[in-house]
Scaffold this motif. Structure first.
Motif, PDB file in Angstrom:
ATOM      1  N   PRO A  28      -8.430   7.362   1.558  1.00  0.00           N
ATOM      2  CA  PRO A  28      -8.977   7.662   0.225  1.00  0.00           C
ATOM      3  C   PRO A  28     -10.493   7.685   0.204  1.00  0.00           C
ATOM      4  O   PRO A  28     -11.095   8.546  -0.436  1.00  0.00           O
ATOM      5  N   ILE A  29     -11.100   6.786   0.980  1.00  0.00           N
ATOM      6  CA  ILE A  29     -12.558   6.725   0.977  1.00  0.00           C
ATOM      7  C   ILE A  29     -13.149   7.962   1.631  1.00  0.00           C
ATOM      8  O   ILE A  29     -14.087   8.580   1.112  1.00  0.00           O
TER       9      ILE A  29
ATOM     10  N   PHE B 293       0.838  -1.194   0.000  1.00  0.00           N
ATOM     11  CA  PHE B 293       0.000   0.000   0.000  1.00  0.00           C
ATOM     12  C   PHE B 293       0.872   1.244   0.000  1.00  0.00           C
ATOM     13  O   PHE B 293       0.657   2.193  -0.759  1.00  0.00           O
TER      14      PHE B 293
ATOM     15  N   GLY C 209      -8.558  -3.056   2.486  1.00  0.00           N
ATOM     16  CA  GLY C 209      -7.649  -2.863   3.618  1.00  0.00           C
ATOM     17  C   GLY C 209      -8.404  -2.786   4.917  1.00  0.00           C
ATOM     18  O   GLY C 209      -8.043  -3.419   5.918  1.00  0.00           O
ATOM     19  N   MET C 210      -9.508  -2.018   4.902  1.00  0.00           N
ATOM     20  CA  MET C 210     -10.277  -1.890   6.136  1.00  0.00           C
ATOM     21  C   MET C 210     -10.879  -3.236   6.529  1.00  0.00           C
ATOM     22  O   MET C 210     -10.919  -3.587   7.711  1.00  0.00           O
TER      23      MET C 210
ATOM     24  N   ASP D 192      -3.907  13.762   0.406  1.00  0.00           N
ATOM     25  CA  ASP D 192      -4.359  12.486   0.962  1.00  0.00           C
ATOM     26  C   ASP D 192      -3.210  11.507   1.051  1.00  0.00           C
ATOM     27  O   ASP D 192      -3.036  10.817   2.052  1.00  0.00           O
TER      28      ASP D 192
ATOM     29  N   LYS E  59      -7.130  -6.437  -2.548  1.00  0.00           N
ATOM     30  CA  LYS E  59      -6.336  -5.257  -2.222  1.00  0.00           C
ATOM     31  C   LYS E  59      -5.114  -5.169  -3.123  1.00  0.00           C
ATOM     32  O   LYS E  59      -4.868  -4.131  -3.750  1.00  0.00           O
TER      33      LYS E  59
ATOM     34  N   ARG F 220      -9.530   2.870  -6.078  1.00  0.00           N
ATOM     35  CA  ARG F 220      -9.162   3.298  -4.721  1.00  0.00           C
ATOM     36  C   ARG F 220     -10.226   2.927  -3.704  1.00  0.00           C
ATOM     37  O   ARG F 220      -9.922   2.660  -2.536  1.00  0.00           O
ATOM     38  N   TRP F 221     -11.477   2.904  -4.148  1.00  0.00           N
ATOM     39  CA  TRP F 221     -12.517   2.407  -3.240  1.00  0.00           C
ATOM     40  C   TRP F 221     -12.222   0.970  -2.853  1.00  0.00           C
ATOM     41  O   TRP F 221     -12.237   0.612  -1.678  1.00  0.00           O
TER      42      TRP F 221
ATOM     43  N   ALA G 198      -5.475   4.720   8.049  1.00  0.00           N
ATOM     44  CA  ALA G 198      -4.697   4.983   6.833  1.00  0.00           C
ATOM     45  C   ALA G 198      -5.412   4.418   5.614  1.00  0.00           C
ATOM     46  O   ALA G 198      -5.496   5.054   4.567  1.00  0.00           O
ATOM     47  N   PHE G 199      -5.970   3.201   5.763  1.00  0.00           N
ATOM     48  CA  PHE G 199      -6.671   2.616   4.623  1.00  0.00           C
ATOM     49  C   PHE G 199      -7.944   3.387   4.305  1.00  0.00           C
ATOM     50  O   PHE G 199      -8.413   3.379   3.168  1.00  0.00           O
ATOM     51  N   SER G 200      -8.501   4.048   5.332  1.00  0.00           N
ATOM     52  CA  SER G 200      -9.780   4.722   5.089  1.00  0.00           C
ATOM     53  C   SER G 200      -9.602   6.094   4.451  1.00  0.00           C
ATOM     54  O   SER G 200     -10.582   6.671   3.990  1.00  0.00           O
TER      55      SER G 200
ATOM     56  N   PHE H 108     -13.205  10.709  -0.707  1.00  0.00           N
ATOM     57  CA  PHE H 108     -14.292  10.733  -1.685  1.00  0.00           C
ATOM     58  C   PHE H 108     -15.569  11.276  -1.057  1.00  0.00           C
ATOM     59  O   PHE H 108     -16.383  11.919  -1.713  1.00  0.00           O
ATOM     60  N   VAL H 109     -15.737  10.990   0.238  1.00  0.00           N
ATOM     61  CA  VAL H 109     -16.989  11.401   0.878  1.00  0.00           C
ATOM     62  C   VAL H 109     -16.961  12.893   1.204  1.00  0.00           C
ATOM     63  O   VAL H 109     -17.837  13.648   0.799  1.00  0.00           O
TER      64      VAL H 109
ATOM     65  N   GLU I 283      -9.486  -0.668  -2.969  1.00  0.00           N
ATOM     66  CA  GLU I 283      -8.248  -0.727  -2.194  1.00  0.00           C
ATOM     67  C   GLU I 283      -8.521  -0.400  -0.728  1.00  0.00           C
ATOM     68  O   GLU I 283      -8.172  -1.160   0.176  1.00  0.00           O
ATOM     69  N   GLY I 284      -9.185   0.725  -0.503  1.00  0.00           N
ATOM     70  CA  GLY I 284      -9.446   1.145   0.862  1.00  0.00           C
ATOM     71  C   GLY I 284     -10.353   0.174   1.588  1.00  0.00           C
ATOM     72  O   GLY I 284     -10.081  -0.229   2.723  1.00  0.00           O
TER      73      GLY I 284
ATOM     74  N   ARG J 140     -11.178   5.962  -9.355  1.00  0.00           N
ATOM     75  CA  ARG J 140     -11.997   6.084  -8.153  1.00  0.00           C
ATOM     76  C   ARG J 140     -12.396   4.706  -7.649  1.00  0.00           C
ATOM     77  O   ARG J 140     -12.253   4.390  -6.460  1.00  0.00           O
TER      78      ARG J 140
END
Lengths: 82, 120, 231, 166, 87, 116, 491
Positions: free
Chosen positions: G19-20, C72, C168-169, G106, C214, C161-162, G15-17, G23-24, C164-165, C158
Motif C-alpha cells: 500500500p505504501i 492483514f 507491519g514493516m 494492490d 497494526k 493504510r500508511w 506484502a506490507f509495503s 501511494f508513492v 498499517e503498512g 490513506r
C-alpha cells in the motif's frame, strides 16, 4: 463441589441453551445477539479457568468485533431466515 | 458435577451443535454462525485442557509466584494458542460475511438450496 | 431430508469418537512439558512477568507474525471482495434514523477514554493481561463507537493504510534486527530489565505496540469499509 | 487558537489523570509513557472531547460536582429501593407511561448529564431528546402535566447541574 | 477478612442474577428484551469478575472487567443502532 | 480501623450483589422492555458500583482502578439503556397495555424506521 | 550464508509495503510480487548446495532451540517444494504483470504474495501449530482470491471453499490439541518422539481429524467438492497456482503428518485407496465438462489422486517417482492454465467449442498446450511418462493389482477427454473471430520458461530422479528427521 462449580455449570448449560436457541430461531438478529451472549459467557469461563489474556481477547474480538461485522452483514442482506 | 465432564462435554456438545448448523441449515448466515460456534467450542476445549486445579493465571506479578512458577501457575501455552485461534477465527468470519454480502448482492437470496453451485 | 439424516449420522459418529477420546484426557492435572520451561525460565530469560505474553511474542513469536498476517489478509480480502459494492441500492433505500443527542455527546466523551484504554492494554501487554491484539481491537472499537453515533464520522483511509503498512514493516524489521543482532529471527536483542516495570521484557513491549498499531489501524479500516457499504 | 490550546490541555489533563488511576502508581516510567499517550490522544480528539477548555476546571464548578455526587448517590439509592420494591412485590405495582418534559439546560453535555441522571434515578428513563424536550418513560406516572412533571423529574437535578455545565 | 458466609451469599445472589438474565435472553419475546438482558448480564458479569478477582487475590482481573464492560457497551450500542434503523 | 474497613467492604459487597440480583429479577419479571430497562439499568448499576467500591475498600491497592471502573459504569450504563429504550420505541415495540400515557406517540422525534 | 527465514520474512515485508509503494508510485505495485518472488527464488536456489551437503538446516526463531521455540526445518523435501512454489509463483507473477485481473490491483498483489507465503511456510515449518497458522494464511488468501472476480459463481465457490476449509482447519486444531494434551509439546519432531505416550484412542481420533483437515487442502476424494468450483471461479493465474502448488502444499502437510508425525506406514494403503478413488471420480467427472477450465480442474484433482496413490504405496521408488510427478504436474498444469488464460484473452471464453481451430491461429501457445497435455497423459518421450510409469510400476511391485487396474482405467478416461480437447484445438474449424491483439510478451516469457523446464525434465529424467531422492529419503526415514531436528537443543 463448591459454589463456584455450580456457577460454572450454570454458565456452560446457559451456553449450550444459547447454542440450541441459535439453531431454533428464525430471526437472525436474535441469533446474532445470542451468539454475542455465548461469547460473553465464554469469556467468563476463560476467566474462571485462569486465562485472563484469553478472556480479554475473546471479549474484545468475539463479542465486540464479530458482532459488529455480523450486524453489517445482516443490514446488507435480510434479517429473517425463510 | 464433575468439572472434566462439564468442560469437555460442554465444548464437545457446542462443537457438535455448531457442526449441525453448518451441515443442515440452508441459510448462509446460520452457517457462518455455526462456524463461529465451532471456533468457540474448540477454544473452550483448548483452555480447559490447559487448566490445572488450584493454580493461578500465568502472570507472575507477585513475588511469591516467582519462587516456583511451574508449581503455581496453569499451562500458558494453550492460552497463547487460543489467542491465535481467536484472531484467526475473526479473520475467517470477516471473510465469510463479506462473501455472504456479495452472494446476496448477486443472487438476492441467502438460501443455499436456491443457489445452483452451492447445493452440496 | 437425506442431508439431515446423513448429517445427524455423522454427528453421532463424531460424538461417540469424541466421547471415547475426551474421556481419556485428564482434566486439571499437571501435564506440562515445554510449558514448564516457559514458566520457570521465562522471567529470567526475558524479564516479562506475563508468561503468556512471553510465549506469544518470543517463544512462539513466529506464530504471532503469522497471526498478524492473517488479520492483514482478512482486512485486505474483505476490501477486495467488497470493492465497488453498490453503495446505494435503490430497492432498499431507507431513511436512516439519526443517532440521539445523548449518544452523540456520550460518544464524544468516551472516544478518547476508550482509545486510552486500548493504548493502556497494548502498552502493558507484558505486565497485565491483554496485549497487542485486544488493545488494537479496543482502539478500533472506539472508532466503531464513533461510526455508530455520528453519521458523518470518517477516518482518513490513506493515513490508516500508511500506519498499517509501516507497522507491519516495522514488525518484520524488528524480527530481522533480532536475526542480525541476536542470531535468530525475532530473538530478543534488548536487555530484559527489571521484571514488573514498564520498560522491561526486552522487545516484547516494542512488538506489542507495533501489533497494537497494526491491528488497530487494520480493524479501523475494516470497520470503516463496512460502515461505508451500509450507507 | 488559545481556545484550542485550552481544549487540548484540558483533554490531556483528564486523560493523564485517568492514566494515573489506571496504573495506580507514580513510577516515573509509567507517568512518562502516560503523559506521552495522553498528549498524543488529546492531539486528535480534543475538539470532540470538549467544547470549553480549561475553565471546566474552575474551582467553583469542581466544588459543585463534589457536592452533586452525594446528592446523586442518595437519589440513586432511593431509585433502587423503589424499583426493588416493585420487582419483589408479588403483584408488581406498575403505573408506567411516557411523559414529555422540558429541560432548561442548553449545552449538549448539560442535556446529556440531565438525561443520564434521570435514567439512573427513581423510576425514570430518558427515551428521546428533541431539542429541549425530553421524553421520559416513568414507571409510576404521578402527573401527566408537563410543568408538574418538569418539577418532579429534571427539576431535581437542574439547579446543581446548571452550575456545573452552564 | 470477609467471612465465608458472605462469599456464599454473594455468589448465590449473583449466580441467580445470571440465571435470570440468561432466561430473559432466551425467552425474549422480542430482540429488545434480549438486548436488555445482555446489557444487564454485562453489568452483572463485571461485578462477578471483580468479586472473583478479590477471591483469587489478583488485581489484574480488574482490567478484564473494565474491558469487558467497554466491549459489552459497544456491542449493545451497535445492536441498538441496528434495531432503530440507524446502522 | 482495618476491621471496620473490612466490615464496610463486606457490607458493600453484600448490598452490591443483592442489587445485582434484584436488577436481574426485575429484568426477568417486568412486563415490557421499558420497565425491564428501569430495573436493568438502575439496580445493576448501583449493584456493580457498590460491589466494586466494596472490593476496592477490601483491597486498598486496587482502589484507583476500582474508581475508574465505577466512573466508567456511571458513564456508559445510562447511555446504553437510553439507546436500548430509544431503539425499542423506534422499532415499534408497543408499550405494555397497563401503561397510562404516551406523549411520544404524536411527535415526529419519536418516529423511526426500525423493526423489533 | 543466507538464512532461510528470509523466504518467509521478505515476502511479508514486501506484502506490507505494497500500500505504501502504491501511494508513492502506483505502477510499481505490480512489480513487487515479481521482485519478492525473484529474491526468494534466488534464496531457495542458494540453499540447495548446503542442504545437499549437510542435510536439513534447522532454523531457530526467537533465540531458543526447537522444542521451546518454533523452528523451520529446511530439509530436502521442504526445500524442493519451496523452490517449486517460488519458481511457479515467480512465473505467474510475471504473467500477471501484463494480464491484470480486476481492480483493486494492490489488494490482489498482497493476496497473491501471501498465498505463496503461506504455502512456503507450510512446507518449511517444523512446528505443528505454526503449520496451522500457515494453513490458515494460505486458505484465507485462497478464499479471497477465489471470490476475487466477484461474479456470482466465484463468490459462491469462495463460500463453499471457505466453509469446507474452515471446518477442516478447526478439525486440525482439535486433533492437534488432543495430541498436545498428551505430549505437552507442539514441535513436530518432539510430538513424534513422544507419540508412544499417547492413549491409542486419542491417537486414532487425532489421526483421523488431521487427515481429514489436510485431505481438504489436498483435494482427497470425499472432501474435494470445493475444488472444481474454486478452480473455475478464481482468476486463471490463481487457478494455475492452486493446481500447481497450493494443493501440493496441502499434500505435503498430509504426508508430513502421516509419515513423520504419526509414522503409520501400515495404514498408508488407505491413502492409496482414497487416491485411486479420487482419480477415478475426478476423471469421470472431467469427461462430462464443456468448460475447459473445469475440465482441467478435474484433471488436476485426478492427478492429485495419482500422487496420493504413489505416496500411499510408500515404497522408495513410489515416493521418488511421486515427487518427480509433483514437479511434472506443476509444470504441466502451469502451462495448461496460463496458456488457457492467454487463449481466453483472445477468444473471450473458456468453453470447449470456442477454442476450435486455435491450433492455427495461436500456434505457439497451442503447441505448448498440446505438449503439456501429452505430457500429462504420459507419452513416452515426455517427462510425464517416467513419473507415471514408475508410480504404476511401484504399485505393481507392492502387489496392489486392483489399484493398478483402477489407476489404468483412470488414465484411459483421462486420455479420452484430453484427446477430444486436442482434436477440437487442431482439427475443428473456428466459429468465431478472435479478439484482435497480440500475445503480450511477459506471459509468453513465463510460458517459455515453463516449457524449458518441461524439456529439461524430459531430457534428463535420470538427473531429476537423482535430485528428488534425498527428499524421498527424508520422508521415508522418520527417525532421521526427528534426530536431526532435536539435535540442535532440547529439554
Amino acid at each position: 463441589m463448591t459454589l463456584l462449580n455450580l456457577l460454572e455449570t450454570l454458565l456452560v448449560i446457559g451456553m449450550l441453551g444459547a447454542a440450541l436457541f441459535v439453531v431454533r430461531t428464525r430471526d437472525l438478529l436474535a441469533a446474532v445477539v445470542v451468539t454475542a451472549i455465548i461469547s460473553l459467557v465464554a469469556a467468563i469461563l476463560f476467566y474462571v479457568l485462569q486465562a485472563p489474556d484469553v478472556a480479554i481477547t475473546e471479549a474484545a474480538i468475539d463479542a465486540g468485533l464479530t458482532t459488529a461485522i455480523f450486524l453489517v452483514a445482516l443490514r446488507k442482506t435480510e434479517r429473517y431466515e425463510k | 458435577m464433575n468439572q472434566a465432564l462439564l468442560y469437555f462435554g460442554g465444548s464437545a456438545a457446542l462443537f457438535l451443535i455448531g457442526l449441525y448448523l453448518v451441515l443442515v441449515k440452508t441459510n448462509l448466515i446460520k452457517i457462518v454462525l455455526g462456524l463461529d460456534l465451532m471456533e468457540t467450542a474448540v477454544n473452550l476445549f483448548i483452555v480447559a485442557s490447559g487448566y490445572i486445579k488450584d493454580r493461578t493465571a500465568p502472570i507472575l506479578n507477585r513475588p511469591d509466584l516467582l519462587a516456583h512458577p511451574s508449581q503455581r501457575a496453569v499451562d500458558p501455552v494453550p492460552h497463547a494458542l487460543v489467542l491465535t485461534a481467536i484472531v484467526i477465527g475473526v479473520a475467517v468470519m470477516a471473510m465469510a460475511l463479506s462473501i455472504v454480502i456479495r452472494i446476496y448482492e448477486k443472487r438476492q437470496t441467502l438460501d443455499i438450496s436456491k443457489l445452483r453451485s452451492l447445493r452440496w | 431430508m437425506t442431508r439431515r439424516v446423513l448429517a445427524i449420522l455423522l454427528l453421532l459418529i463424531l460424538a461417540v469418537a469424541l466421547y471415547q477420546a475426551l474421556a481419556r484426557v485428564p482434566f486439571g492435572t499437571d501435564r506440562m512439558a515445554v510449558s514448564r520451561y516457559y514458566l520457570d525460565h521465562g522471567v529470567q530469560d526475558l524479564g516479562g512477568v506475563n508468561i503468556v505474553t512471553s510465549v506469544v511474542v518470543l517463544y512462539r513469536g513466529f506464530d504471532t507474525l503469522g497471526e498478524v498476517t492473517v488479520l492483514f489478509l482478512a482486512a485486505t480480502g474483505l476490501g477486495a471482495l467488497l470493492h465497488g459494492l453498490a453503495l446505494h441500492d435503490e430497492k432498499r433505500r431507507r431513511t436512516k434514523t439519526p443517532p440521539s443527542l445523548i449518544m452523540r455527546t456520550a460518544t464524544r466523551i468516551l472516544f478518547p477514554l476508550i482509545l486510552l484504554l486500548g493504548a493502556y492494554v497494548f502498552v502493558h501487554g507484558h505486565l497485565t493481561p491483554g496485549g497487542g491484539f485486544p488493545g488494537g481491537v479496543v482502539v478500533a472499537l472506539a472508532y466503531l463507537l464513533g461510526f455508530l453515533a455520528h453519521d458523518h464520522w470518517r477516518v482518513n483511509h490513506r493515513a490508516v493504510r500508511w500506519i498499517e503498512g509501516l507497522a507491519g514493516m516495522t514488525y518484520v524489521i524488528i524480527g530481522l534486527l533480532g536475526l542480525y543482532l541476536a542470531g535468530s529471527f525475532l530473538a530478543n536483542f534488548l536487555p530484559p530489565g527489571t521484571p514488573g516495570r514498564l520498560f522491561s521484557a526486552g522487545i516484547i513491549p516494542l512488538i506489542y505496540i507495533t501489533i497494537g498499531f497494526k491491528v488497530g489501524s487494520e480493524m479501523t479500516g475494516l470497520l470503516s469499509e463496512m460502515k461505508e457499504i451500509t450507507e | 487558537m488559545a481556545h484550542r490550546i485550552g481544549q487540548f490541555l484540558f483533554t490531556a489533563l483528564v486523560l493523564f489523570g485517568l492514566w494515573l488511576l489506571f496504573t495506580g502508581t507514580l513510577d516515573p516510567q509509567e507517568t512518562a509513557v502516560g503523559a506521552l499517550l495522553a498528549a498524543g490522544i488529546a492531539l486528535f480528539t480534543h475538539r470532540r472531547f470538549t467544547r470549553g477548555g480549561l475553565q471546566n476546571l474552575a474551582p467553583g464548578r469542581l466544588l459543585c460536582l463534589l457536592a452533586y455526587l452525594p446528592f446523586f448517590t442518595w437519589q440513586m439509592i432511593k431509585a433502587n429501593l423503589d424499583v426493588a420494591y416493585r420487582a419483589l412485590h408479588p403483584r408488581m405495582p406498575l403505573n408506567p407511561g411516557i411523559v414529555r418534559v422540558k429541560t432548561r439546560m442548553t449545552s449538549d453535555i448539560g442535556k446529556m448529564a440531565v438525561a443520564n441522571s434521570i435514567t439512573l434515578t427513581p423510576g425514570t428513563l430518558t427515551l428521546e431528546v428533541d431539542d429541549d424536550t425530553l421524553y421520559i418513560h416513568w414507571i409510576d406516572v404521578r402527573s401527566t402535566d408537563p410543568e408538574e412533571a418538569r418539577r418532579l423529574i429534571p427539576g431535581v437535578f437542574e439547579p446543581c447541574l446548571k452550575r456545573i455545565f452552564p | 477478612m470477609i467471612p465465608g458466609w458472605l462469599w456464599i451469599l454473594a455468589y448465590t445472589l449473583i449466580g441467580l442474577g445470571v440465571l435470570l438474565g440468561l432466561l430473559r435472553a432466551f425467552l425474549g419475546p422480542k430482540t429488545p428484551d434480549r438486548l436488555v438482558a445482555v446489557d444487564a448480564l454485562v453489568t452483572i458479569t463485571m461485578g462477578l469478575m471483580v468479586l472473583l478477582g478479590l477471591w483469587y487475590r489478583r488485581g489484574i482481573y480488574l482490567d478484564i472487567a473494565l474491558i469487558y464492560g467497554a466491549l459489552g457497551f459497544i456491542a449493545t450500542l451497535a445492536i441498538a443502532r441496528y434495531l432503530e434503523g440507524g446502522l | 480501623m482495618n476491621l471496620l474497613l473490612q466490615g464496610v467492604a463486606g457490607t458493600l459487597i453484600l448490598i452490591g450483589s443483592l442489587f445485582l440480583f434484584l436488577g436481574a429479577l426485575g429484568v426477568y419479571r417486568f412486563p415490557d422492555v421499558y420497565n425491564r430497562l428501569q430495573a436493568g439499568t438502575k439496580s445493576t448499576t448501583l449493584g456493580a458500583l457498590s460491589l466494586i467500591l466494596g472490593v476496592g475498600l477490601a483491597e486498598p491497592a486496587w482502589l484507583p482502578k476500582a474508581l475508574v471502573l465505577m466512573l466508567f459504569i456511571l458513564l456508559t450504563n445510562p447511555v446504553s439503556s437510553h439507546a436500548i429504550g430509544r431503539a425499542s420505541y423506534k422499532s415499534g415495540y408497543p408499550l405494555w397495555e397497563g401503561s397510562i400515557v404516551d406523549h411520544c406517540q404524536e411527535h415526529d422525534a419519536c418516529k423511526g424506521g426500525g423493526e423489533a | 550464508m543466507v538464512n532461510p527465514i528470509l523466504l518467509i520474512a521478505l515476502p511479508l515485508f514486501f506484502a506490507f509495503s505494497i500500500p505504501i509503494v502504491g501511494f508513492v508510485y502506483r505502477p510499481l505495485q505490480r512489480w513487487i510480487p515479481v521482485v519478492s518472488l525473484g529474491l526468494t527464488t534466488l534464496i531457495a536456489l542458494s540453499l540447495i548446495p548446503r542442504v545437499g551437503a549437510h542435510g536439513p538446516i534447522v532454523v531457530i526463531t526467537g533465540g531458543f532451540p526447537p522444542p521451546i521455540a518454533i523452528n523451520l526445518t529446511v530439509g530436502p523435501l521442504g526445500l524442493l517444494l519451496a523452490l517449486l512454489i517460488q519458481v511457479v509463483g515467480l512465473l505467474t507473477a510475471l504473467y500477471l504483470v501484463q494480464v491484470p485481473v480486476k481492480e483493486p490491483h494492490d489488494r490482489f498483489s498482497m493476496l497473491f504474495l501471501l498465498l505463496l507465503l503461506g504455502a512456503t511456510g507450510m512446507v518449511l515449518t517444523g512446528d505443528a501449530f505454526n503449520l496451522f497458522v500457515f494453513l490458515e494464511i494460505t486458505s484465507i488468501a485462497a478464499y479471497a482470491l477465489t471470490g476475487f472476480q466477484r461474479t456470482g459463481e466465484s463468490v459462491e465457490a469462495a463460500f463453499k471453499y471457505l466453509v469446507i476449509g474452515s471446518i477442516g482447519s478447526t478439525l486440525y486444531l482439535l486433533g492437534l490439541i488432543l495430541l498436545y494434551t498428551q505430549t505437552g509439546t507442539l514441535n513436530l519432531a518432539d510430538i513424534a518422539r513422544h507419540l508412544h505416550q499417547v492413549d491409542p484412542r486419542i491417537l486414532y481420533l487425532s489421526l483421523v481429524l488431521i487427515a481429514v483437515a489436510f485431505g481438504v487442502e489436498a483435494e482427497m476424494f470425499p472432501l474435494n467438492g470445493w475444488a472444481p468450483d474454486a478452480y473455475q471461479g478464481a482468476p486463471v493465474a490463481v487457478t494455475a497456482l492452486f493446481s500447481a502448488v497450493i494443493a501440493k502444499a496441502g499434500l505435503y502437510a498430509l504426508l508430513r503428518m502421516l509419515y513423520t508425525l504419526f509414522g503409520v506406514q501400515n495404514l498408508l494403503y488407505v491413502l492409496a485407496l482414497l487416491g485411486v478413488l479420487t482419480l477415478l471420480v475426478a476423471e469421470a467427472a472431467a469427461l462430462r465438462q464443456r468448460n475447459v477450465r473445469r475440465m482441467l480442474a478435474y484433471s488436476s484433482i485426478g492427478q492429485m489422486g495419482l500422487l496420493m496413490l504413489a505416496f500411499g504405496v510408500g515404497s522408495s521408488v513410489a515416493v521418488s517417482s511421486g515427487l518427480f510427478h509433483v514437479l511434472n504436474h506443476a509444470v504441466f498444469k502451469g502451462i495448461l492454465f496460463l496458456g488457457l488464460g492467454l487463449m481466453a484473452l483472445r477468444t473471450g471464453s473458456e468453453n470447449l467449442e470456442d477454442l476450435a481451430g486455435l491450433g492455427r491461429r495461436m500456434p505457439w501457445v497451442s503447441l505448448l498446450f498440446a505438449v503439456a497435455i501429452l505430457g500429462t497423459l504420459g507419452l513416452p518421450p515426455l517427462s510425464g511418462f517416467w513419473s507415471k510409469f514408475f508410480i504404476l510400476y511401484a504399485t505393481a511391485r507392492a502387489k496392489f493389482y486392483g489399484l493398478l487396474l483402477l489407476a489404468l482405467l483412470g488414465s484411459v478416461l483421462e486420455a479420452a477427454y484430453y484427446l477430444r480437447l486436442l482434436q477440437v484445438l487442431y482439427f475443428q474449424e473456428p466459429q468465431k473471430p478472435l479478439v484482435p491483439g497480440r500475445t503480450p510478451w511477459l506471459p509468453a516469457l513465463s510460458l517459455g520458461v515453463l516449457a524449458v523446464l518441461l524439456l529439461l525434465f524430459s531430457a534428463f529424467p535420470h538427473q531429476v530422479f537423482h535430485l528428488v531422492r534425498p527428499a524421498a529419503t527424508e520422508l521415508l526415514n522418520r527417525g532421521w528427521y526427528i534426530s536431526k531436528v532435536l539435535a540442535t537443543g532440547g529439554l
